[in-house]
Design a protein around this motif. Structure first.
Motif, PDB file in Angstrom:
ATOM      1  N   ALA A   1      58.938  -5.931   7.999  1.00  7.48           N
ATOM      2  CA  ALA A   1      57.677  -5.387   8.497  1.00  7.48           C
ATOM      3  C   ALA A   1      56.651  -6.512   8.578  1.00  7.48           C
ATOM      4  O   ALA A   1      55.926  -6.779   7.639  1.00  7.48           O
ATOM      5  N   ASN A   2      56.614  -7.193   9.696  1.00  6.45           N
ATOM      6  CA  ASN A   2      55.780  -8.375   9.866  1.00  6.45           C
ATOM      7  C   ASN A   2      54.325  -8.000  10.083  1.00  6.45           C
ATOM      8  O   ASN A   2      53.981  -7.388  11.090  1.00  6.45           O
ATOM      9  N   THR A   3      53.441  -8.403   9.166  1.00  3.64           N
ATOM     10  CA  THR A   3      52.028  -8.066   9.253  1.00  3.64           C
ATOM     11  C   THR A   3      51.253  -9.176   9.953  1.00  3.64           C
ATOM     12  O   THR A   3      51.398 -10.357   9.627  1.00  3.64           O
ATOM     13  N   LEU A   4      50.399  -8.790  10.887  1.00  8.95           N
ATOM     14  CA  LEU A   4      49.532  -9.747  11.570  1.00  8.95           C
ATOM     15  C   LEU A   4      48.228  -9.938  10.821  1.00  8.95           C
ATOM     16  O   LEU A   4      47.795 -11.057  10.581  1.00  8.95           O
ATOM     17  N   LEU A   5      47.570  -8.836  10.459  1.00  5.14           N
ATOM     18  CA  LEU A   5      46.301  -8.867   9.744  1.00  5.14           C
ATOM     19  C   LEU A   5      46.337  -7.811   8.656  1.00  5.14           C
ATOM     20  O   LEU A   5      46.882  -6.725   8.845  1.00  5.14           O
ATOM     21  N   GLY A   6      45.733  -8.112   7.494  1.00  5.61           N
ATOM     22  CA  GLY A   6      45.726  -7.118   6.431  1.00  5.61           C
ATOM     23  C   GLY A   6      44.727  -7.434   5.344  1.00  5.61           C
ATOM     24  O   GLY A   6      43.997  -8.429   5.402  1.00  5.61           O
ATOM     25  N   SER A   7      44.696  -6.556   4.355  1.00  2.00           N
ATOM     26  CA  SER A   7      43.908  -6.801   3.149  1.00  2.00           C
ATOM     27  C   SER A   7      44.562  -6.165   1.934  1.00  2.00           C
ATOM     28  O   SER A   7      44.254  -6.521   0.810  1.00  2.00           O
ATOM     29  N   SER A   8      45.458  -5.228   2.173  1.00  4.82           N
ATOM     30  CA  SER A   8      46.134  -4.536   1.080  1.00  4.82           C
ATOM     31  C   SER A   8      47.329  -3.810   1.675  1.00  4.82           C
ATOM     32  O   SER A   8      47.555  -3.856   2.886  1.00  4.82           O
ATOM     33  N   THR A   9      48.080  -3.121   0.828  1.00  4.39           N
ATOM     34  CA  THR A   9      49.232  -2.371   1.337  1.00  4.39           C
ATOM     35  C   THR A   9      48.803  -1.130   2.103  1.00  4.39           C
ATOM     36  O   THR A   9      49.629  -0.460   2.716  1.00  4.39           O
ATOM     37  N   THR A  10      47.509  -0.804   2.091  1.00  7.15           N
ATOM     38  CA  THR A  10      47.027   0.381   2.792  1.00  7.15           C
ATOM     39  C   THR A  10      46.083   0.051   3.948  1.00  7.15           C
ATOM     40  O   THR A  10      45.579   0.961   4.604  1.00  7.15           O
ATOM     41  N   GLU A  11      45.827  -1.225   4.216  1.00  6.76           N
ATOM     42  CA  GLU A  11      44.947  -1.598   5.325  1.00  6.76           C
ATOM     43  C   GLU A  11      45.561  -2.797   6.041  1.00  6.76           C
ATOM     44  O   GLU A  11      45.500  -3.925   5.550  1.00  6.76           O
TER      45      GLU A  11
END
Length: 268
Positions: free
Chosen positions: A135-145
């Motif tokens: 699950a490749n994330t581009l932008l985030g701050s936590s596992t819920t955002e």
């Protein structure tokens, strides 16, 4: 000839260096432009004490908002501290990621019911995925955002927290849409009603089964690029350029930005 015709139709002329149109750039979008990480521009890597700002790798924000992307720890620097193909090469096995400086303000795209326009955005990425096995994330701050890909090549996930927070998984009608190994432009927009629209290389992408997904969660602060948390669901591939705006761009402006990126990266 196709590229020349596209430039002339847009009134951009045909002055090109290395495939990149010179007569328009994202700064012409004005105050809506929050972030512009430009390919092969503003990338530095200092030599200092590991984990401290004197050892910082930085991708300078060219929007004027000073929301620079940075990493102070050697082990977490994309590309081992070097630009790759003018961008940031994130690897799963080393959990590479970068922080996003607050600059002129945080990237907060939560949906506030009293002022829903505060959550609107247009995000554009030039990417080359190396795998789509995680699950490749581009932008985030936590596992819920976060915003990122799911574990296949035809799904994207956007998750928000707080009131009405939820995960929205979008499966597209076209299979093998975001395959690994070649450059493509991913554009995501969210309007005042929380409607999410997606484009690949400027072409609108329909959802499997039709319809338009929504997400109206109140919290979506984005403080990392290439990861949810720094150690979770890291991106695997090269992020070559990023443009983030706090409105849904008009069709004309979105087309200008898309064609700027197409010509720059020779994407048809």
């Amino acid at each position: 000839m196709a590229r020349r015709r596209r430039l002339i139709m847009l009134g951009l002329g045909n002055t090109i260096t290395g495939g990149a149109t010179l007569s328009w750039d994202p700064k012409e979008l004005g105050s809506t432009l929050l972030v512009w990480y430009k390919n092969d521009t503003g990338i530095t890597n200092l030599s200092g004490t590991d984990g401290n700002s004197d050892n910082r790798m930085q991708w300078a924000d060219q929007s004027g908002g000073s929301r620079h992307a940075y990493q102070d720890t050697n082990a977490d620097k994309p590309g081992d501290g070097s630009a790759v193909e003018g961008g940031m090469d994130f690897e799963l096995d080393t959990t590479d990621y970068m922080n996003i400086a607050a600059g002129d303000g945080a990237l907060d795209f939560g949906h506030d019911p009293s002022t829903p326009a505060n959550g609107t955005f247009t995000m554009m990425f030039v990417l080359k995925r190396e795998t789509h096995s995680a699950a490749n994330t581009l932008l985030g701050s936590s596992t819920t955002e976060f915003l990122g890909f799911s574990s296949t090549d035809d799904k994207v996930k956007l998750r928000t927290a707080g009131t009405n927070g939820s995960v929205t998984t979008i499966t597209f009608a076209t299979s093998n849409l975001f395959s690994a190994g070649s450059d493509f432009i991913l554009t995501v927009t969210k309007d005042t009603s929380g409607n999410l629209l997606f484009y690949k290389d400027g072409d609108a992408q329909g959802e499997d089964g039709g319809g338009t997904s929504q997400n109206v969660g109140q919290d979506m602060d984005l403080v990392y690029i290439g990861s949810k948390t720094g150690t979770n669901n890291n991106f695997d591939g090269i992020i070559k350029e990023v443009i983030i705006c706090d409105t849904v761009l008009s069709t004309a402006d979105r087309d200008l930005a898309t064609n700027y990126l197409k010509d720059k990266f020779d994407i048809s």
